[in-house]
Design a protein around this motif. Structure first.
Motif, PDB file in Angstrom:
ATOM      1  N   ALA A 186      30.444  45.912  30.433  1.00  0.00           N
ATOM      2  CA  ALA A 186      31.553  46.737  30.923  1.00  0.00           C
ATOM      3  C   ALA A 186      31.810  46.484  32.405  1.00  0.00           C
ATOM      4  CB  ALA A 186      31.249  48.220  30.685  1.00  0.00           C
ATOM      5  N   GLN A 187      30.733  46.360  33.192  1.00  0.00           N
ATOM      6  CA  GLN A 187      30.880  46.096  34.618  1.00  0.00           C
ATOM      7  C   GLN A 187      31.515  44.731  34.871  1.00  0.00           C
ATOM      8  OE1 GLN A 187      27.055  46.710  36.452  1.00  0.00           O
ATOM      9  NE2 GLN A 187      26.890  48.801  35.666  1.00  0.00           N
ATOM     10  N   ASP A 188      31.108  43.725  34.084  1.00  0.00           N
ATOM     11  CA  ASP A 188      31.692  42.391  34.213  1.00  0.00           C
ATOM     12  C   ASP A 188      33.170  42.403  33.826  1.00  0.00           C
ATOM     13  OD1 ASP A 188      29.228  41.456  34.991  1.00  0.00           O
ATOM     14  OD2 ASP A 188      28.688  40.645  33.033  1.00  0.00           O
ATOM     15  N   LYS A 189      33.485  43.132  32.759  1.00  0.00           N
ATOM     16  CA  LYS A 189      34.875  43.242  32.319  1.00  0.00           C
ATOM     17  C   LYS A 189      35.730  43.907  33.400  1.00  0.00           C
ATOM     18  CE  LYS A 189      35.300  41.860  27.899  1.00  0.00           C
ATOM     19  NZ  LYS A 189      36.389  40.991  27.383  1.00  0.00           N
ATOM     20  N   LEU A 190      35.232  44.992  33.975  1.00  0.00           N
ATOM     21  CA  LEU A 190      35.979  45.701  35.013  1.00  0.00           C
ATOM     22  C   LEU A 190      36.227  44.813  36.224  1.00  0.00           C
ATOM     23  CD1 LEU A 190      34.801  49.413  35.291  1.00  0.00           C
ATOM     24  CD2 LEU A 190      36.953  48.518  34.451  1.00  0.00           C
ATOM     25  N   LYS A 191      35.222  44.046  36.596  1.00  0.00           N
ATOM     26  CA  LYS A 191      35.369  43.142  37.733  1.00  0.00           C
ATOM     27  C   LYS A 191      36.477  42.126  37.482  1.00  0.00           C
ATOM     28  CE  LYS A 191      32.773  39.904  40.653  1.00  0.00           C
ATOM     29  NZ  LYS A 191      31.448  39.266  40.888  1.00  0.00           N
ATOM     30  N   ALA A 192      36.491  41.541  36.285  1.00  0.00           N
ATOM     31  CA  ALA A 192      37.516  40.552  35.931  1.00  0.00           C
ATOM     32  C   ALA A 192      38.893  41.202  35.831  1.00  0.00           C
ATOM     33  CB  ALA A 192      37.149  39.878  34.609  1.00  0.00           C
ATOM     34  N   ILE A 193      38.950  42.402  35.264  1.00  0.00           N
ATOM     35  CA  ILE A 193      40.217  43.122  35.106  1.00  0.00           C
ATOM     36  C   ILE A 193      40.805  43.471  36.469  1.00  0.00           C
ATOM     37  CG2 ILE A 193      41.230  45.296  34.307  1.00  0.00           C
ATOM     38  CD1 ILE A 193      39.095  45.169  32.014  1.00  0.00           C
ATOM     39  N   ASN A 194      39.961  43.965  37.371  1.00  0.00           N
ATOM     40  CA  ASN A 194      40.421  44.322  38.716  1.00  0.00           C
ATOM     41  C   ASN A 194      40.936  43.103  39.475  1.00  0.00           C
ATOM     42  OD1 ASN A 194      40.100  47.184  39.133  1.00  0.00           O
ATOM     43  ND2 ASN A 194      37.910  46.868  38.931  1.00  0.00           N
ATOM     44  N   GLU A 195      40.200  41.995  39.380  1.00  0.00           N
ATOM     45  CA  GLU A 195      40.616  40.772  40.067  1.00  0.00           C
ATOM     46  C   GLU A 195      41.952  40.274  39.526  1.00  0.00           C
ATOM     47  OE1 GLU A 195      39.103  36.187  40.994  1.00  0.00           O
ATOM     48  OE2 GLU A 195      37.964  37.474  39.639  1.00  0.00           O
ATOM     49  N   ALA A 196      42.098  40.280  38.202  1.00  0.00           N
ATOM     50  CA  ALA A 196      43.337  39.800  37.597  1.00  0.00           C
ATOM     51  C   ALA A 196      44.515  40.669  38.010  1.00  0.00           C
ATOM     52  CB  ALA A 196      43.194  39.788  36.075  1.00  0.00           C
ATOM     53  N   ARG A 197      44.323  41.993  37.986  1.00  0.00           N
ATOM     54  CA  ARG A 197      45.418  42.900  38.357  1.00  0.00           C
ATOM     55  C   ARG A 197      45.825  42.694  39.814  1.00  0.00           C
ATOM     56  NH1 ARG A 197      46.292  48.695  39.576  1.00  0.00           N
ATOM     57  NH2 ARG A 197      44.300  48.606  40.672  1.00  0.00           N
ATOM     58  N   GLU A 198      44.830  42.591  40.711  1.00  0.00           N
ATOM     59  CA  GLU A 198      45.134  42.439  42.134  1.00  0.00           C
ATOM     60  C   GLU A 198      45.844  41.116  42.418  1.00  0.00           C
ATOM     61  OE1 GLU A 198      44.926  44.707  44.491  1.00  0.00           O
ATOM     62  OE2 GLU A 198      44.331  46.033  42.860  1.00  0.00           O
ATOM     63  N   LYS A 199      45.389  40.026  41.784  1.00  0.00           N
ATOM     64  CA  LYS A 199      46.011  38.717  42.004  1.00  0.00           C
ATOM     65  C   LYS A 199      47.448  38.706  41.504  1.00  0.00           C
ATOM     66  CE  LYS A 199      42.454  36.409  43.726  1.00  0.00           C
ATOM     67  NZ  LYS A 199      42.456  35.808  45.079  1.00  0.00           N
ATOM     68  N   LEU A 200      47.679  39.233  40.304  1.00  0.00           N
ATOM     69  CA  LEU A 200      49.032  39.230  39.739  1.00  0.00           C
ATOM     70  C   LEU A 200      49.939  40.189  40.483  1.00  0.00           C
ATOM     71  CD1 LEU A 200      48.233  39.067  35.917  1.00  0.00           C
ATOM     72  CD2 LEU A 200      49.179  37.247  37.351  1.00  0.00           C
ATOM     73  N   ARG A 201      49.414  41.342  40.878  1.00  0.00           N
ATOM     74  CA  ARG A 201      50.236  42.300  41.612  1.00  0.00           C
ATOM     75  C   ARG A 201      50.624  41.749  42.977  1.00  0.00           C
ATOM     76  NH1 ARG A 201      48.283  48.449  42.380  1.00  0.00           N
ATOM     77  NH2 ARG A 201      46.706  47.439  43.664  1.00  0.00           N
ATOM     78  N   SER A 202      49.667  41.093  43.642  1.00  0.00           N
ATOM     79  CA  SER A 202      49.951  40.490  44.936  1.00  0.00           C
ATOM     80  C   SER A 202      51.020  39.410  44.818  1.00  0.00           C
ATOM     81  CB  SER A 202      48.674  39.898  45.527  1.00  0.00           C
ATOM     82  OG  SER A 202      48.941  39.222  46.737  1.00  0.00           O
TER      83      SER A 202
END
Length: 215
Positions: A49-65
């Motif tokens: 779950a922690q690994d998934k959250l890390k990947a999800i957060n990174e993907a959201r921030e990169k795409l949003r930016s």
């Protein structure tokens, strides 16, 4: 596969998805993979779950930016066309203090209010269905007749909150603090079936839907 394509894949989206779709996918996946929803003694799933959250957060921030930069570059009006008052019309920052604000009857469905301070705010009759409110501060808030259908209230502070006649069907209140809250007439069941998640919830002194005080 490019990094951009990988970010879309992590969020289970097709390339070219809109910013709204990115934000919604992020909220959906955080709801599913948040560690607070995983048994503490299952170390393998906790790590996953922690690994998934890390990947999800990174993907959201990169795409949003990327999408925010694209909109600023190609879609913003020339500076001379901006009205002087626009600076006061921007939405509040993520960490802004919203305590005591009046959001009665407001439509806040699907919003991300996680970590916000909404203590003593007036949210009576507000639509908060599917809203993400992880660790939100709602102490003393008026949520009477609010629609909290499937709202994510993990670890929320709801001490002394007014939840009279609120719709809590499908809401996740795991780990929330409901000490002294008033739930008189709140919808939490369908027949004999409890439809609210209350794992680890503190209900000491809360007035339950039937008017009894939780001991």
């Amino acid at each position: 596969m490019s990094d951009l394509e990988q970010y879309y894949r992590v969020l289970e989206l097709e390339p070219g998805a809109t910013l709204d779709e990115v934000n919604q996918a992020y909220k959906d996946l955080v709801f599913v993979w948040h560690p607070d929803r995983i048994p503490k003694d299952n170390l393998r799933l906790q790590q996953k779950a922690q690994d998934k959250l890390k990947a999800i957060n990174e993907a959201r921030e990169k795409l949003r930016s990327l999408k925010t930069k694209h909109q600023t570059t190609y879609h913003s009006p020339p500076p001379q066309q901006e009205k002087p008052s626009q600076t006061t019309q921007k939405p509040p920052k993520q960490n802004s203090d919203l305590s005591g604000k009046d959001y009665s009857r407001a439509n806040l469905s699907n919003k991300d209010l996680s970590g916000r301070n909404l203590s003593y705010a007036n949210l009576s009759g507000a639509n908060l269905s599917d809203t993400f409110m992880h660790k939100v501060n709602l102490r003393g808030a008026n949520l009477s007749e609010a629609n909290l259908f499937r709202a994510n209230l993990l670890l929320a502070d709801l001490r002394e909150a007014n939840l009279r006649a609120a719709n809590l069907i499908g809401a996740d209140l795991s780990g929330a603090d409901l000490r002294g809250a008033d739930l008189t007439g709140a919808r939490i069941r369908s027949g004999e079936r409890l439809l609210v998640k209350l794992v680890g919830t503190n209900l000491a002194g809360a007035i339950m839907p039937d008017g009894s005080i939780f001991q």
